[in-house]
Motif scaffolding. Structure first.
Motif, PDB file in Angstrom:
ATOM      1  N   ALA A 134      76.199-112.109 -27.254  1.00 14.85           N
ATOM      2  CA  ALA A 134      76.235-111.461 -28.711  1.00 14.85           C
ATOM      3  C   ALA A 134      76.961-110.348 -28.858  1.00 14.85           C
ATOM      4  O   ALA A 134      77.756-110.255 -29.938  1.00 14.85           O
ATOM      5  N   ARG A 135      77.121-109.406 -27.804  1.00 12.21           N
ATOM      6  CA  ARG A 135      77.874-108.256 -27.922  1.00 12.21           C
ATOM      7  C   ARG A 135      79.359-108.694 -28.063  1.00 12.21           C
ATOM      8  O   ARG A 135      80.042-107.876 -28.702  1.00 12.21           O
ATOM      9  N   GLN A 136      79.952-109.796 -27.566  1.00  9.66           N
ATOM     10  CA  GLN A 136      81.176-110.115 -27.632  1.00  9.66           C
ATOM     11  C   GLN A 136      81.636-110.949 -28.635  1.00  9.66           C
ATOM     12  O   GLN A 136      82.787-110.935 -29.103  1.00  9.66           O
ATOM     13  N   LEU A 137      80.391-111.608 -29.195  1.00 10.10           N
ATOM     14  CA  LEU A 137      80.977-112.409 -30.540  1.00 10.10           C
ATOM     15  C   LEU A 137      80.653-111.798 -31.816  1.00 10.10           C
ATOM     16  O   LEU A 137      81.388-112.132 -32.795  1.00 10.10           O
ATOM     17  N   PHE A 138      79.919-110.707 -31.811  1.00  8.60           N
ATOM     18  CA  PHE A 138      79.767-109.924 -33.025  1.00  8.60           C
ATOM     19  C   PHE A 138      80.269-108.630 -33.096  1.00  8.60           C
ATOM     20  O   PHE A 138      81.244-108.551 -32.233  1.00  8.60           O
ATOM     21  N   ILE A 139      80.134-107.890 -34.076  1.00 12.61           N
ATOM     22  CA  ILE A 139      81.124-106.600 -34.262  1.00 12.61           C
ATOM     23  C   ILE A 139      80.181-105.561 -33.896  1.00 12.61           C
ATOM     24  O   ILE A 139      79.121-105.252 -34.242  1.00 12.61           O
ATOM     25  N   THR A 140      80.618-104.798 -32.604  1.00 12.41           N
ATOM     26  CA  THR A 140      80.017-103.676 -31.965  1.00 12.41           C
ATOM     27  C   THR A 140      79.988-102.411 -32.861  1.00 12.41           C
ATOM     28  O   THR A 140      81.247-102.207 -33.316  1.00 12.41           O
ATOM     29  N   PRO A 141      79.288-101.678 -33.010  1.00 13.73           N
ATOM     30  CA  PRO A 141      79.558-100.678 -33.924  1.00 13.73           C
ATOM     31  C   PRO A 141      79.985 -99.450 -33.384  1.00 13.73           C
ATOM     32  O   PRO A 141      79.562 -99.517 -32.039  1.00 13.73           O
ATOM     33  N   SER A 142      80.360 -98.533 -33.880  1.00 20.23           N
ATOM     34  CA  SER A 142      80.863 -97.155 -33.139  1.00 20.23           C
ATOM     35  C   SER A 142      79.529 -96.412 -33.061  1.00 20.23           C
ATOM     36  O   SER A 142      78.433 -96.638 -33.369  1.00 20.23           O
ATOM     37  N   GLY A 268      83.267-110.749 -34.242  1.00 16.17           N
ATOM     38  CA  GLY A 268      84.149-109.921 -33.612  1.00 16.17           C
ATOM     39  C   GLY A 268      84.762-110.469 -32.342  1.00 16.17           C
ATOM     40  O   GLY A 268      85.268-109.494 -31.515  1.00 16.17           O
ATOM     41  N   GLY A 269      84.642-111.584 -32.299  1.00 19.65           N
ATOM     42  CA  GLY A 269      85.009-112.203 -30.903  1.00 19.65           C
ATOM     43  C   GLY A 269      85.514-113.583 -31.252  1.00 19.65           C
ATOM     44  O   GLY A 269      85.195-114.311 -32.358  1.00 19.65           O
ATOM     45  N   CYS A 270      85.617-114.221 -30.140  1.00 21.12           N
ATOM     46  CA  CYS A 270      86.098-115.835 -29.961  1.00 21.12           C
ATOM     47  C   CYS A 270      85.329-116.630 -29.267  1.00 21.12           C
ATOM     48  O   CYS A 270      84.926-116.103 -27.954  1.00 21.12           O
ATOM     49  N   TYR A 271      84.961-117.942 -29.534  1.00 21.43           N
ATOM     50  CA  TYR A 271      84.217-118.718 -28.937  1.00 21.43           C
ATOM     51  C   TYR A 271      85.111-120.015 -28.527  1.00 21.43           C
ATOM     52  O   TYR A 271      85.025-121.106 -29.350  1.00 21.43           O
ATOM     53  N   ALA A 272      85.740-120.129 -27.588  1.00 25.29           N
ATOM     54  CA  ALA A 272      86.915-121.160 -27.463  1.00 25.29           C
ATOM     55  C   ALA A 272      86.355-122.311 -26.653  1.00 25.29           C
ATOM     56  O   ALA A 272      85.654-122.061 -25.411  1.00 25.29           O
ATOM     57  N   LYS A 273      86.756-123.458 -26.811  1.00 23.74           N
ATOM     58  CA  LYS A 273      86.354-124.459 -25.862  1.00 23.74           C
ATOM     59  C   LYS A 273      87.483-124.425 -24.660  1.00 23.74           C
ATOM     60  O   LYS A 273      88.760-123.986 -24.832  1.00 23.74           O
TER      61      LYS A 273
END
Length: 529
Positions: A134-142, A268-273
């Motif tokens: 979740a941390r890598q795929l969504f946008i992490t707040p400052s 905020g991230g990528c989910y690549a095959k």
């Protein structure tokens, strides 16, 4: 915003005696290894197995039928209803179940890179590796944003909790339930992390159109001159691969909004095959998989722990989740102007659609509503080889509203911003699946490049006699015979039969869009049986 009553559920879980909130990536990796949830690969990524469920479970997804969404949802096979009582009962069970766990993990972040249109979210879950996902795929707040963060939607994820269909009103032990009234997503009975990502996307597909923003299942990038391109297509059609272009900056690989200001990434991230991933074919993706990334169902060498991306013994739907920052040429923040070029991607297993064709506005609307592709192996449970499918707007499984809602918005924006639209087939050539071969990625890249650079605007075209599509006769870097699919088949009669069969599938599918204009209906295949 959440009501005070709804917030009590989240507050109850957050009172857990050992809950970890917004841990840094190294801390999460330490937890993952300590709890033996995954192993460390030679690339530095953690590698997890999702068990028996290696893809999404669309038949286990439900939307709570309540007074908030009753009149808006396009109820049916995609958006199955579940009653409020069943949801509340299962929510209480899952909350109690998680409270008994030794420790929990909590992530606060955002969906939406445009501060004017972002959704504050939080994820409370059982596994550290799911929290890292979740941390890598969504946008992490400052730090400053984290201090003022007020979640407006919560994901509660208990992968080891299994529902009882007879009691809980679910379809199986697995459940993905969305309550727009309580603003809670409840997931259980599956360890496939993609359910987190796609459930939030479904929520954004409900919220954004109500604010006159088109939500889209597409990747996006921007050229050196500021020209923006969108790539629509279902999983496996090449969105991630084609948008990761070394000569263009990436906006995002899967989910975007289109507002009056332009494009913005939802994630905020990528989910690549990862299937057949190599440094030669997809260097950006290959090199992005490093410390902090998450590999799903990728087989590692027993001694070196090097990933074997060609090994499909667990699933063909092997995946990697990594932050956008792991790619060098990104645009940050992930926002850009209005798209100059729109590309619809399809992996045609029949081997009969042209590799590239330019669409009129009417053809664009027809093919957007059709959303034809071949569902690839492993993307969903039970899919072991490509199956022809029509997914409205190239994202039907994630659309809570009627497809016409999104299609009308796209048509208006094509008109307003004069976007060029192309249909690109990344599927088979020289024969159908099992007989032909996949179109070379180098050819597809050359065709996409030509479309983006305007090189196809003045090239001579030929009209396909079955599909009515205008295919260019020449594209730099691509053999001419590849551009006309019939020329690649040794058995021309077999091609004609396969193409006509696909044309009839288009017509049969489009019959459900009975409110489409005559101009759009007539923009489909010429052959009508």
């Amino acid at each position: 915003m959440k009501t005070e009553e709804d917030a009590l559920v989240t507050k109850e879980l957050l009172t857990h005696s050992n809950i970890h909130s917004n841990l840094a990536v190294p801390q999460l990796v330490e937890k993952i290894l300590e709890k033996e949830e995954a192993i460390l690969s030679a690339t530095g990524a953690v590698c997890a197995s999702t068990g028996m469920y290696t893809g999404r479970s669309p038949k286990d997804k439900f939307i709570v039928r309540d007074d908030v969404c009753e009149d808006f949802i396009d109820w049916g096979d995609v958006n199955r209803p579940i009653d409020e009582e069943s949801f509340d009962m299962l929510l209480r069970k899952v909350t109690a179940y998680l409270h008994d766990k030794e420790e929990l993990f909590h992530f606060k972040g955002f969906a939406g890179a445009d501060p004017n249109h972002r959704l504050p979210i939080e994820v409370i879950n059982e596994y550290a590796w799911h929290n890292l996902f979740a941390r890598q795929l969504f946008i992490t707040p400052s730090d400053e944003e984290l201090n003022t963060h007020q979640s407006e939607f919560t994901v509660i994820y208990a992968p080891t909790y299994k529902a009882d269909p007879a009691v809980d009103g679910t379809n199986s032990e697995t459940f993905i339930l969305i309550s727009f009234k309580k603003r809670i997503i409840l997931i259980g009975g599956t360890e496939y992390a993609g359910e987190i990502k796609k459930s939030i996307f479904s929520v954004m597909n409900f919220i954004l159109p109500q604010n006159d923003i088109l939500s889209m299942h597409c990747s996006a990038n921007v050229g050196q001159e500021g020209d923006v391109a969108l790539f629509f297509g279902l999983s496996g059609t090449g969105k991630t691969t084609l948008s990761a272009d070394p000569y263009r900056r990436l906006i995002g690989d899967d989910e975007h909004g289109w507002s009056s200001n332009g494009i913005f990434n939802i994630e905020g991230g990528c989910y690549a095959k990862c299937i057949n991933l190599s440094p030669k074919k997809e260097p950006q993706i290959y090199n992005a998989i490093r410390f902090g990334s998450v590999l799903e169902n990728v087989v590692l060498d027993g001694s070196s722990r090097e990933p074997d991306y060609d090994d499909t013994s667990l699933t063909e739907n092997t995946r990697a989740a990594y932050p956008l920052g792991n790619i060098d040429n990104i645009i940050s923040p992930s926002v850009a102007g209005h798209p100059n070029t729109i590309i619809f991607l399809t992996a045609d297993a029949s081997g009969t659609l042209p590799p590239i064709s330019r669409l009129t506005k009417e053809q664009a609307m027809y093919h957007f509503l059709s959303g034809y592709t071949s569902k690839l192996a492993g993307t969903e449970r039970g899919v072991t080889q490509p199956q022809a499918t029509f997914s409205a707007c190239f994202g039907s499984p994630f659309l809570p509203l009627a497809p016409a809602t999104y299609a009308e918005m796209l048509g208006q924006k094509i008109d307003q911003y004069n976007s060029s639209v192309f249909l690109v087939n990344t599927g088979w050539t020289g024969g159908a699946y099992g007989f032909g071969q996949r179109i070379k990625l180098s050819y597809t890249r050359a065709m996409v490049h030509a479309a983006l650079e305007g090189e196809l605007n003045s090239i001579e075209t030929v009209t396909d006699k079955i599909f009515g599509l205008e295919a260019p006769m020449h594209v730099p870097g691509v053999p001419d015979e590849v551009l006309v699919p019939r020329n690649t088949w040794s058995d021309k009669e077999a091609y004609d039969a396969e193409a006509k069969a696909l044309a009839m599938k288009f017509h049969d599918n489009f019959s459900k869009f009975n409110k489409a204009s005559e101009e759009i209906r007539n923009a489909g295949p010429i052959y009508k049986g």
